[in-house]
Design an enzyme around this catalytic site. Structure first.
Site, PDB file in Angstrom:
ATOM      1  N   ASP A 163      -0.685 -22.102   8.761  1.00 58.16           N
ATOM      2  CA  ASP A 163      -0.126 -20.981   8.012  1.00 58.16           C
ATOM      3  C   ASP A 163       0.980 -21.397   7.044  1.00 58.16           C
ATOM      4  O   ASP A 163       0.952 -21.026   5.867  1.00 58.16           O
ATOM      5  CB  ASP A 163       0.449 -19.931   8.967  1.00 58.16           C
TER       6      ASP A 163
ATOM      7  N   TYR B 156      -8.191 -23.089  11.609  1.00 55.84           N
ATOM      8  CA  TYR B 156      -8.094 -23.910  10.405  1.00 55.84           C
ATOM      9  C   TYR B 156      -7.625 -25.325  10.737  1.00 55.84           C
ATOM     10  O   TYR B 156      -8.142 -26.305  10.199  1.00 55.84           O
ATOM     11  CB  TYR B 156      -7.135 -23.262   9.397  1.00 55.84           C
TER      12      TYR B 156
ATOM     13  N   ARG C 261       0.824  -1.208   0.000  1.00 54.65           N
ATOM     14  CA  ARG C 261       0.000   0.000   0.000  1.00 54.65           C
ATOM     15  C   ARG C 261       0.858   1.257   0.000  1.00 54.65           C
ATOM     16  O   ARG C 261       1.867   1.335   0.689  1.00 54.65           O
ATOM     17  CB  ARG C 261      -0.922   0.009   1.219  1.00 54.65           C
TER      18      ARG C 261
ATOM     19  N   LEU D  99      -4.266   1.059  -4.485  1.00 52.62           N
ATOM     20  CA  LEU D  99      -5.158   0.252  -5.314  1.00 52.62           C
ATOM     21  C   LEU D  99      -6.600   0.765  -5.321  1.00 52.62           C
ATOM     22  O   LEU D  99      -7.472   0.129  -5.918  1.00 52.62           O
ATOM     23  CB  LEU D  99      -5.095  -1.208  -4.855  1.00 52.62           C
TER      24      LEU D  99
ATOM     25  N   GLY E 156     -10.751 -15.909  10.725  1.00 53.41           N
ATOM     26  CA  GLY E 156     -10.146 -17.074  11.339  1.00 53.41           C
ATOM     27  C   GLY E 156      -8.639 -16.936  11.379  1.00 53.41           C
ATOM     28  O   GLY E 156      -8.065 -16.038  10.761  1.00 53.41           O
ATOM     29  N   HIS E 157      -8.009 -17.835  12.122  1.00 43.39           N
ATOM     30  CA  HIS E 157      -6.546 -17.886  12.192  1.00 43.39           C
ATOM     31  C   HIS E 157      -6.117 -19.350  12.173  1.00 43.39           C
ATOM     32  O   HIS E 157      -6.949 -20.268  12.221  1.00 43.39           O
ATOM     33  CB  HIS E 157      -6.032 -17.186  13.439  1.00 43.39           C
ATOM     34  N   ASP E 158      -4.809 -19.536  12.133  1.00 43.54           N
ATOM     35  CA  ASP E 158      -4.235 -20.881  12.048  1.00 43.54           C
ATOM     36  C   ASP E 158      -4.924 -21.874  12.990  1.00 43.54           C
ATOM     37  O   ASP E 158      -5.286 -22.983  12.583  1.00 43.54           O
ATOM     38  CB  ASP E 158      -2.737 -20.781  12.375  1.00 43.54           C
TER      39      ASP E 158
ATOM     40  N   ARG F 188      -9.248 -12.040   1.814  1.00 42.60           N
ATOM     41  CA  ARG F 188     -10.519 -12.780   1.861  1.00 42.60           C
ATOM     42  C   ARG F 188     -11.129 -12.847   0.467  1.00 42.60           C
ATOM     43  O   ARG F 188     -10.878 -11.966  -0.372  1.00 42.60           O
ATOM     44  CB  ARG F 188     -11.497 -12.077   2.803  1.00 42.60           C
TER      45      ARG F 188
ATOM     46  N   ARG G 185     -13.097  -6.752  -5.971  1.00 48.50           N
ATOM     47  CA  ARG G 185     -13.563  -5.390  -5.711  1.00 48.50           C
ATOM     48  C   ARG G 185     -12.507  -4.345  -6.072  1.00 48.50           C
ATOM     49  O   ARG G 185     -12.840  -3.194  -6.377  1.00 48.50           O
ATOM     50  CB  ARG G 185     -13.984  -5.249  -4.243  1.00 48.50           C
TER      51      ARG G 185
END
Length: 336
Positions: free
Chosen positions: A154, A128, A38, A59, A123-125, A83, A89
């Site tokens: 991850d 999952y 960015r 962007l 969510g995180h590691d 995501r 988008r």
């Protein structure tokens, strides 16, 4: 040093964790990776961002999106870790990009995948690996599941799986001229890493409980033991000759009278070994077993591992600005 991905061009959209890890792996293999971050943000630092060309773009600005598309048009692959729907988008989704580059490999790294009931949730590691069965399998008997850092979701089931998928898809694209989308979900990858355990379980050779199996610390010959100084030994003498060498080394040959694979004896064998190992310091045990096939190793801290003689001989760690970091793996050597 051979760099097998030399000549491959990758565009990486800056993110956190597994996607940057994938970018690092590809860069270490010789790919030219352009990391788009960015505008206004400081250049990324740290090991996961090394080996890249860094470009800052806004962007939300049409001109910068067009610049990103120009880069993508010349690339072999794109990797992103947002995501589902975010890249679309921004005007940089797969359909838009393939119009500029039909052979583009579009690598997508998410926790839940591009589709499914959880695809758009956070969510995180830990989440999952929880639904993959992996988290349930790690820990001591009767204890809570133990989080295996973020290695399984991850990095192992995420970044490495994405890197493998991207390279495989690039090979296909170079042969056919056709790109594709690589949908790498950490839930899928973590489950895949459990393939052997699921196979054992299906064959009736794996109990669906922690700390009761051959490779989860349940077996007395495949676990860790605490030493007198608080250090730990890793013991992995699965095969009978190695098991015999270990028991001889600690002076407990009489335990060979008990069948090694008979689970009913495992608690008693483990208790006896535990008692013996606790009588000496870690490095004293390491010295005793040096050069043997007893499969005994010290459990090294992060500060110790770079200095282990084997790691040092292989150059497994490199020093950058005074800090030790793991070196590139695997290694490549030309045929003689």
């Amino acid at each position: 040093m051979i760099q097998p991905l030399q000549g491959v061009h990758i565009v990486e959209f800056a993110g956190l964790g597994p996607a940057p890890f994938c970018g690092m792996l590809l860069a270490q293999m010789g790919a030219h990776v352009t990391r788009i971050g960015r505008a206004g943000e400081a250049l990324p630092d740290g090991p996961l961002a090394r080996g890249r060309e860094h470009v800052a773009l806004d962007l939300k600005c049409a001109e910068d999106v067009a610049h990103a598309l120009d880069r993508i048009a010349q690339a072999d692959a794109l990797i992103e870790g947002f995501r589902p729907g975010v890249m679309e988008r921004l005007g940089l989704g797969p359909d838009t990009c393939r119009l500029r580059n039909p052979s583009l490999v579009y690598g997508r790294m998410t926790g839940w995948g591009q589709r499914g009931p959880l695809a758009h949730t956070a969510g995180h590691d830990i989440n999952y690996i929880a639904i993959s069965g992996a988290l349930h399998a790690v820990g001591e008997a009767g204890g809570a599941p133990v989080v295996p850092l973020n290695l399984v979701g991850d990095f192992g089931g995420g970044g490495m799986v994405l890197a493998f998928g991207v390279v495989a898809a690039i090979l296909r694209a170079r042969a056919s001229g056709k790109g594709c989308v690589v949908d790498a979900a950490m839930t899928d990858g973590a489950a895949m890493l459990m393939s052997m355990m699921y196979g054992f379980h299906a064959a009736g050779q794996w109990r669906d409980a922690r700390g009761e199996n051959l490779l989860d610390g349940g077996a007395p010959f495949y676990r860790t033991y605490r030493c007198r100084d608080g250090g730990w030994l890793a013991v992995g003498c699965i095969e009978p000759p190695f098991y015999a060498a270990f028991l001889k080394g600690i002076g407990a040959q009489d335990l060979l009278e008990l069948p090694q694979r008979d689970r009913t004896h495992w608690p008693a064998i483990a208790a006896r070994i535990e008692q013996i190992i606790a009588t000496r310091e870690r490095d004293a045990w390491v010295a005793l077993f040096e050069g043997s096939d007893a499969c005994v190793s010290p459990v090294l801290a992060l500060s110790e591992a770079p200095h282990h003689p084997h790691n040092a001989a292989r150059g497994a760690f490199t020093q950058t600005d005074g800090a030790w970091m793991p070196a590139c793996a695997p290694r490549f050597a030309a045929f003689d």
